[in-house]
Design a protein around this motif. Structure first.
Motif, PDB file in Angstrom:
ATOM      1  N   GLU A  44     -12.503  16.362  -7.936  1.00 52.77           N
ATOM      2  CA  GLU A  44     -11.301  15.589  -8.213  1.00 52.77           C
ATOM      3  C   GLU A  44     -11.532  14.119  -7.840  1.00 52.77           C
ATOM      4  O   GLU A  44     -12.339  13.812  -6.964  1.00 52.77           O
ATOM      5  CB  GLU A  44     -10.130  16.135  -7.372  1.00 52.77           C
ATOM      6  N   ARG A  45     -10.803  13.244  -8.517  1.00 53.37           N
ATOM      7  CA  ARG A  45     -10.856  11.838  -8.138  1.00 53.37           C
ATOM      8  C   ARG A  45     -10.198  11.687  -6.768  1.00 53.37           C
ATOM      9  O   ARG A  45      -9.076  12.165  -6.542  1.00 53.37           O
ATOM     10  CB  ARG A  45     -10.139  10.986  -9.183  1.00 53.37           C
ATOM     11  N   GLU A  46     -10.888  11.024  -5.857  1.00 55.60           N
ATOM     12  CA  GLU A  46     -10.395  10.919  -4.484  1.00 55.60           C
ATOM     13  C   GLU A  46     -10.201   9.472  -4.068  1.00 55.60           C
ATOM     14  O   GLU A  46     -10.910   8.572  -4.513  1.00 55.60           O
ATOM     15  CB  GLU A  46     -11.365  11.608  -3.514  1.00 55.60           C
ATOM     16  N   PHE A  47      -9.243   9.300  -3.191  1.00 59.28           N
ATOM     17  CA  PHE A  47      -8.950   7.984  -2.622  1.00 59.28           C
ATOM     18  C   PHE A  47     -10.091   7.547  -1.707  1.00 59.28           C
ATOM     19  O   PHE A  47     -10.602   8.335  -0.915  1.00 59.28           O
ATOM     20  CB  PHE A  47      -7.642   8.061  -1.833  1.00 59.28           C
ATOM     21  N   VAL A  48     -10.461   6.279  -1.810  1.00 57.59           N
ATOM     22  CA  VAL A  48     -11.488   5.704  -0.947  1.00 57.59           C
ATOM     23  C   VAL A  48     -10.876   4.683   0.012  1.00 57.59           C
ATOM     24  O   VAL A  48     -11.052   4.778   1.224  1.00 57.59           O
ATOM     25  CB  VAL A  48     -12.604   5.035  -1.780  1.00 57.59           C
ATOM     26  N   VAL A  49     -10.160   3.716  -0.536  1.00 56.02           N
ATOM     27  CA  VAL A  49      -9.595   2.658   0.284  1.00 56.02           C
ATOM     28  C   VAL A  49      -8.510   1.945  -0.493  1.00 56.02           C
ATOM     29  O   VAL A  49      -8.566   1.868  -1.723  1.00 56.02           O
ATOM     30  CB  VAL A  49     -10.690   1.669   0.731  1.00 56.02           C
ATOM     31  N   GLY A  50      -7.526   1.408   0.235  1.00 53.47           N
ATOM     32  CA  GLY A  50      -6.472   0.619  -0.380  1.00 53.47           C
ATOM     33  C   GLY A  50      -6.237  -0.648   0.413  1.00 53.47           C
ATOM     34  O   GLY A  50      -6.542  -0.715   1.610  1.00 53.47           O
ATOM     35  N   ILE A  51      -5.713  -1.663  -0.263  1.00 56.33           N
ATOM     36  CA  ILE A  51      -5.405  -2.935   0.389  1.00 56.33           C
ATOM     37  C   ILE A  51      -4.059  -3.420  -0.111  1.00 56.33           C
ATOM     38  O   ILE A  51      -3.743  -3.306  -1.297  1.00 56.33           O
ATOM     39  CB  ILE A  51      -6.525  -3.971   0.130  1.00 56.33           C
ATOM     40  N   SER A  52      -3.252  -3.949   0.795  1.00 58.04           N
ATOM     41  CA  SER A  52      -1.930  -4.418   0.413  1.00 58.04           C
ATOM     42  C   SER A  52      -2.030  -5.663  -0.453  1.00 58.04           C
ATOM     43  O   SER A  52      -3.084  -6.286  -0.562  1.00 58.04           O
ATOM     44  CB  SER A  52      -1.099  -4.690   1.664  1.00 58.04           C
ATOM     45  N   CYS A  53      -0.911  -6.060  -1.040  1.00 54.33           N
ATOM     46  CA  CYS A  53      -0.935  -7.126  -2.048  1.00 54.33           C
ATOM     47  C   CYS A  53      -1.430  -8.466  -1.477  1.00 54.33           C
ATOM     48  O   CYS A  53      -2.064  -9.232  -2.202  1.00 54.33           O
ATOM     49  CB  CYS A  53       0.436  -7.289  -2.678  1.00 54.33           C
ATOM     50  N   ARG A  54      -1.169  -8.726  -0.212  1.00 53.42           N
ATOM     51  CA  ARG A  54      -1.629  -9.986   0.387  1.00 53.42           C
ATOM     52  C   ARG A  54      -2.882  -9.796   1.251  1.00 53.42           C
ATOM     53  O   ARG A  54      -3.326 -10.746   1.888  1.00 53.42           O
ATOM     54  CB  ARG A  54      -0.505 -10.606   1.217  1.00 53.42           C
ATOM     55  N   GLY A  55      -3.369  -8.582   1.266  1.00 55.48           N
ATOM     56  CA  GLY A  55      -4.586  -8.311   2.013  1.00 55.48           C
ATOM     57  C   GLY A  55      -4.374  -8.146   3.506  1.00 55.48           C
ATOM     58  O   GLY A  55      -5.341  -8.120   4.260  1.00 55.48           O
ATOM     59  N   VAL A  56      -3.119  -8.007   3.919  1.00 62.60           N
ATOM     60  CA  VAL A  56      -2.834  -7.922   5.348  1.00 62.60           C
ATOM     61  C   VAL A  56      -3.214  -6.558   5.921  1.00 62.60           C
ATOM     62  O   VAL A  56      -3.689  -6.454   7.054  1.00 62.60           O
ATOM     63  CB  VAL A  56      -1.337  -8.206   5.600  1.00 62.60           C
TER      64      VAL A  56
END
Length: 124
Positions: A44-56
């Motif tokens: 399955e496609r898996e989550f690796v990393v996420g970043i908020s819209c301003r990068g905070v």
């Protein structure tokens, strides 16, 4: 609508590094959280990393924490994923995605635009 283009994938030896990028060719990313997902054959496609819209804020999957670093340059409409200490199990197609929201989320349903993917292959 946002159109995303990934680049920078390739073949690397275990222990090596690679940086992949995701650029919006249409639309703007500054109000959107961004995520990287990956999919290996037969999985399955898996989550690796996420970043908020301003990068905070960022959120890393345990499997990549301490090895991968996400960053973004909203002026360039681009998100980066620096991958260090790569392992053969990191081999996959890596997809970037833009979210409907400013805060990063691990759920695939939170992301409404996806790139075509870039292949990362780590050989042992």
């Amino acid at each position: 609508q946002v159109q995303l283009i990934e680049s920078g994938g390739g073949l690397v030896l275990a222990g090596g590094s690679l940086r992949i990028s995701c650029r919006a060719s249409v639309g703007t990313l500054s109000s959107r959280a961004m995520g990287w997902f990956r999919q290996a054959p037969g999985t399955e496609r898996e989550f690796v990393v996420g970043i908020s819209c301003r990068g905070v804020s960022t959120d890393y999957a345990d499997s990549v924490k301490g090895r991968f670093t996400i960053s973004r340059d909203n002026a360039k409409n681009t998100v980066y994923l620096q991958m260090d200490s790569l392992k053969p199990e990191d081999t996959a197609i890596y997809y970037c995605a833009s979210s409907l929201w400013c805060n990063a989320n691990r759920a695939r349903s939170s992301y409404d635009n996806w790139g075509q993917g870039t292949q990362v292959t780590v050989s042992s």
